[in-house]
Design a protein around this motif. Sequence first.
Motif, PDB file in Angstrom:
ATOM      1  N   LEU A  25       0.859  -1.186   0.000  1.00  0.00           N
ATOM      2  CA  LEU A  25       0.000   0.000   0.000  1.00  0.00           C
ATOM      3  C   LEU A  25       0.894   1.235   0.000  1.00  0.00           C
ATOM      4  O   LEU A  25       1.624   1.476   0.970  1.00  0.00           O
ATOM      5  N   ALA A  26       0.863   1.984  -1.086  1.00  0.00           N
ATOM      6  CA  ALA A  26       1.651   3.214  -1.189  1.00  0.00           C
ATOM      7  C   ALA A  26       0.872   4.362  -0.549  1.00  0.00           C
ATOM      8  O   ALA A  26      -0.349   4.436  -0.664  1.00  0.00           O
ATOM      9  N   PHE A  27       1.588   5.252   0.112  1.00  0.00           N
ATOM     10  CA  PHE A  27       0.925   6.382   0.762  1.00  0.00           C
ATOM     11  C   PHE A  27       1.890   7.557   0.873  1.00  0.00           C
ATOM     12  O   PHE A  27       3.110   7.401   0.800  1.00  0.00           O
ATOM     13  N   LYS A  28       1.317   8.727   1.043  1.00  0.00           N
ATOM     14  CA  LYS A  28       2.101   9.931   1.298  1.00  0.00           C
ATOM     15  C   LYS A  28       1.456  10.697   2.440  1.00  0.00           C
ATOM     16  O   LYS A  28       0.219  10.723   2.555  1.00  0.00           O
ATOM     17  N   THR A  29       2.257  11.296   3.278  1.00  0.00           N
ATOM     18  CA  THR A  29       1.727  12.072   4.400  1.00  0.00           C
ATOM     19  C   THR A  29       2.176  13.524   4.314  1.00  0.00           C
ATOM     20  O   THR A  29       3.211  13.844   3.720  1.00  0.00           O
ATOM     21  N   PHE A  30       1.383  14.377   4.921  1.00  0.00           N
ATOM     22  CA  PHE A  30       1.679  15.802   5.033  1.00  0.00           C
ATOM     23  C   PHE A  30       1.454  16.211   6.482  1.00  0.00           C
ATOM     24  O   PHE A  30       0.513  15.741   7.121  1.00  0.00           O
ATOM     25  N   GLY A  31       2.282  17.097   6.995  1.00  0.00           N
ATOM     26  CA  GLY A  31       2.125  17.558   8.362  1.00  0.00           C
ATOM     27  C   GLY A  31       2.696  16.588   9.372  1.00  0.00           C
ATOM     28  O   GLY A  31       3.377  15.616   9.029  1.00  0.00           O
ATOM     29  N   THR A  32       2.405  16.856  10.633  1.00  0.00           N
ATOM     30  CA  THR A  32       2.971  16.087  11.742  1.00  0.00           C
ATOM     31  C   THR A  32       1.859  15.534  12.626  1.00  0.00           C
ATOM     32  O   THR A  32       0.916  16.254  12.985  1.00  0.00           O
ATOM     33  N   LEU A  33       1.981  14.273  12.968  1.00  0.00           N
ATOM     34  CA  LEU A  33       1.029  13.647  13.892  1.00  0.00           C
ATOM     35  C   LEU A  33       1.292  14.185  15.293  1.00  0.00           C
ATOM     36  O   LEU A  33       2.414  14.091  15.804  1.00  0.00           O
ATOM     37  N   ASN A  34       0.264  14.731  15.913  1.00  0.00           N
ATOM     38  CA  ASN A  34       0.473  15.318  17.242  1.00  0.00           C
ATOM     39  C   ASN A  34       0.540  14.227  18.316  1.00  0.00           C
ATOM     40  O   ASN A  34       0.300  13.045  18.059  1.00  0.00           O
ATOM     41  N   ALA A  35       0.876  14.640  19.531  1.00  0.00           N
ATOM     42  CA  ALA A  35       1.081  13.676  20.619  1.00  0.00           C
ATOM     43  C   ALA A  35      -0.185  12.900  20.933  1.00  0.00           C
ATOM     44  O   ALA A  35      -0.141  11.705  21.255  1.00  0.00           O
ATOM     45  N   ALA A  36      -1.324  13.556  20.814  1.00  0.00           N
ATOM     46  CA  ALA A  36      -2.602  12.892  21.103  1.00  0.00           C
ATOM     47  C   ALA A  36      -3.081  12.013  19.944  1.00  0.00           C
ATOM     48  O   ALA A  36      -4.028  11.244  20.101  1.00  0.00           O
ATOM     49  N   LYS A  37      -2.439  12.149  18.812  1.00  0.00           N
ATOM     50  CA  LYS A  37      -2.801  11.410  17.596  1.00  0.00           C
ATOM     51  C   LYS A  37      -4.268  11.615  17.221  1.00  0.00           C
ATOM     52  O   LYS A  37      -4.959  10.683  16.789  1.00  0.00           O
ATOM     53  N   ASP A  38      -4.718  12.865  17.350  1.00  0.00           N
ATOM     54  CA  ASP A  38      -6.121  13.152  17.047  1.00  0.00           C
ATOM     55  C   ASP A  38      -6.283  14.235  15.978  1.00  0.00           C
ATOM     56  O   ASP A  38      -7.367  14.805  15.828  1.00  0.00           O
ATOM     57  N   ASN A  39      -5.203  14.533  15.249  1.00  0.00           N
ATOM     58  CA  ASN A  39      -5.280  15.543  14.188  1.00  0.00           C
ATOM     59  C   ASN A  39      -5.159  14.907  12.803  1.00  0.00           C
ATOM     60  O   ASN A  39      -4.535  15.432  11.887  1.00  0.00           O
ATOM     61  N   VAL A  40      -5.801  13.756  12.630  1.00  0.00           N
ATOM     62  CA  VAL A  40      -5.602  12.919  11.446  1.00  0.00           C
ATOM     63  C   VAL A  40      -6.715  13.133  10.411  1.00  0.00           C
ATOM     64  O   VAL A  40      -7.905  13.125  10.747  1.00  0.00           O
ATOM     65  N   ILE A  41      -6.300  13.317   9.175  1.00  0.00           N
ATOM     66  CA  ILE A  41      -7.218  13.362   8.044  1.00  0.00           C
ATOM     67  C   ILE A  41      -6.780  12.287   7.044  1.00  0.00           C
ATOM     68  O   ILE A  41      -5.611  12.226   6.670  1.00  0.00           O
ATOM     69  N   VAL A  42      -7.708  11.442   6.639  1.00  0.00           N
ATOM     70  CA  VAL A  42      -7.452  10.441   5.606  1.00  0.00           C
ATOM     71  C   VAL A  42      -8.124  10.918   4.323  1.00  0.00           C
ATOM     72  O   VAL A  42      -9.306  11.270   4.317  1.00  0.00           O
ATOM     73  N   TYR A  43      -7.360  10.908   3.236  1.00  0.00           N
ATOM     74  CA  TYR A  43      -7.792  11.527   1.985  1.00  0.00           C
ATOM     75  C   TYR A  43      -7.498  10.570   0.824  1.00  0.00           C
ATOM     76  O   TYR A  43      -6.485  10.686   0.143  1.00  0.00           O
ATOM     77  N   PRO A  44      -8.379   9.585   0.577  1.00  0.00           N
ATOM     78  CA  PRO A  44      -8.115   8.552  -0.425  1.00  0.00           C
ATOM     79  C   PRO A  44      -8.133   9.079  -1.867  1.00  0.00           C
ATOM     80  O   PRO A  44      -8.715  10.129  -2.167  1.00  0.00           O
ATOM     81  N   THR A  45      -7.533   8.309  -2.754  1.00  0.00           N
ATOM     82  CA  THR A  45      -7.432   8.683  -4.161  1.00  0.00           C
ATOM     83  C   THR A  45      -8.697   8.310  -4.933  1.00  0.00           C
ATOM     84  O   THR A  45      -9.581   7.633  -4.426  1.00  0.00           O
ATOM     85  N   TRP A  46      -8.746   8.752  -6.207  1.00  0.00           N
ATOM     86  CA  TRP A  46      -9.905   8.543  -7.069  1.00  0.00           C
ATOM     87  C   TRP A  46      -9.518   7.702  -8.283  1.00  0.00           C
ATOM     88  O   TRP A  46      -8.375   7.239  -8.383  1.00  0.00           O
ATOM     89  N   TYR A  47     -10.447   7.493  -9.199  1.00  0.00           N
ATOM     90  CA  TYR A  47     -10.223   6.605 -10.336  1.00  0.00           C
ATOM     91  C   TYR A  47      -9.016   7.024 -11.170  1.00  0.00           C
ATOM     92  O   TYR A  47      -8.958   8.156 -11.653  1.00  0.00           O
ATOM     93  N   SER A  48      -8.069   6.138 -11.282  1.00  0.00           N
ATOM     94  CA  SER A  48      -6.841   6.283 -12.073  1.00  0.00           C
ATOM     95  C   SER A  48      -5.812   7.215 -11.434  1.00  0.00           C
ATOM     96  O   SER A  48      -4.720   7.381 -11.970  1.00  0.00           O
ATOM     97  N   ALA A  49      -6.140   7.826 -10.309  1.00  0.00           N
ATOM     98  CA  ALA A  49      -5.268   8.834  -9.717  1.00  0.00           C
ATOM     99  C   ALA A  49      -4.247   8.227  -8.755  1.00  0.00           C
ATOM    100  O   ALA A  49      -4.440   7.147  -8.200  1.00  0.00           O
ATOM    101  N   SER A  50      -3.163   8.972  -8.546  1.00  0.00           N
ATOM    102  CA  SER A  50      -2.206   8.659  -7.489  1.00  0.00           C
ATOM    103  C   SER A  50      -2.249   9.766  -6.453  1.00  0.00           C
ATOM    104  O   SER A  50      -2.990  10.747  -6.597  1.00  0.00           O
ATOM    105  N   HIS A  51      -1.443   9.624  -5.417  1.00  0.00           N
ATOM    106  CA  HIS A  51      -1.412  10.623  -4.339  1.00  0.00           C
ATOM    107  C   HIS A  51      -1.155  12.038  -4.863  1.00  0.00           C
ATOM    108  O   HIS A  51      -1.703  13.009  -4.352  1.00  0.00           O
ATOM    109  N   ALA A  52      -0.318  12.154  -5.899  1.00  0.00           N
ATOM    110  CA  ALA A  52       0.024  13.482  -6.420  1.00  0.00           C
ATOM    111  C   ALA A  52      -1.202  14.206  -6.960  1.00  0.00           C
ATOM    112  O   ALA A  52      -1.281  15.442  -6.910  1.00  0.00           O
ATOM    113  N   ASP A  53      -2.173  13.452  -7.451  1.00  0.00           N
ATOM    114  CA  ASP A  53      -3.375  14.055  -8.016  1.00  0.00           C
ATOM    115  C   ASP A  53      -4.324  14.583  -6.945  1.00  0.00           C
ATOM    116  O   ASP A  53      -5.324  15.238  -7.274  1.00  0.00           O
TER     117      ASP A  53
END
Length: 351
Positions: A25-53
């Motif tokens: 499973l390829a993935f890319k992250t942006f930002g920093t996970l905070n100590a509480a680990k509660d500032n998380v956004i998951v943003y999946p890809t779309w048809y034919s797209a990669s993370h860059a898109d």
Amino acid sequence: MSDYEIFELGDVVLQCGRTLHDAKLAFKTFGTLNAAKDNVIVYPTWYSASHADNEWLIGEGMALDPAQYFIIIPNMLGNGVSSSPSNTSEPYDRARFPPVTIYDQVRLQHRLVTEKFGIERIALVTGWSMGAAQSFQWGASYPDMVERILPFMGAARCSRHNFVFLEGVKAALTADAEFKDGWYEAPPRRGLRAMARVYAGWGFSQTFYRKELELKQPVRPFGGRAPDVPWNYASLEDFLVYFWEGFFLPKDANDLLALLWTWQHADISGDPAYGGDFDAALAGIKAKAIVMPGSTDLYFPQEDSAYEVARMPNAELRVCHSDWGHFAGDPRGTSPDIAFVDAALKELLAR
């Protein structure tokens, strides 16, 4: 050097009953996970797209701001970056790549989030098109983990009409004699060009073409990166060739078909917990939600979104009024449309 990381999944048993060995499973992250680990956004890809898109919706001052949130973009299996027909070893390479459901995709993303990062709460899952389907699936499959979802220009299941459209796309691609039932040695370029022509009539709306918007230079997208192509095409044919054929020709045909199967069989009630009961799956989404169809989207009409929202306990229907059809949610859309999505994301995150 790649701009993404790989999460080793090992041998994965899929819903179809087949084992995908040494899955990745390829993935890319942006930002920093905070100590509480509660500032998380998951943003999946779309048809034919990669993370860059997906990066157009991420930036300073935007809702998906890396200075505030830890944003994870997981690449879908089948997109050519995660395990896919084009990069999997025999015997499940190319045409033999096993079918992957939306539930499979999200279940493996859940492993990434929990096993690699130790995350127990997700502030938001959002995505466009097939990314929207995954957002719905996250909410239904992990209702006590996901706090908010904002699926835009997508649906919780593939409608019968949408399924039929995709059959046309599939037929155009596979009719090329060079396709050879998926065992081609060279790309089936005639089929890819035909697929692009079919797709062109659906990705944008009738109003888009009536107003000849492809011939006019719009405002630059709100935030994020600039569009890959200009919008001042010389003619309709120029648009069909340069934008649409240019969009599909670099992609692998088997990868496109693998994701097309995933799209056609999207249904959040595919989670075994719901046993195929679509209404129960919608009712199981506890997350605060804004469901955002496009007013002229030919794939995912707002009537389908209204049905979904009526059966979700904490959901609001918010229509994006746009002439750009399905592509109102994509970086190639107009600045006002992207700003509309971003504003809704900010509002939802503030709740």
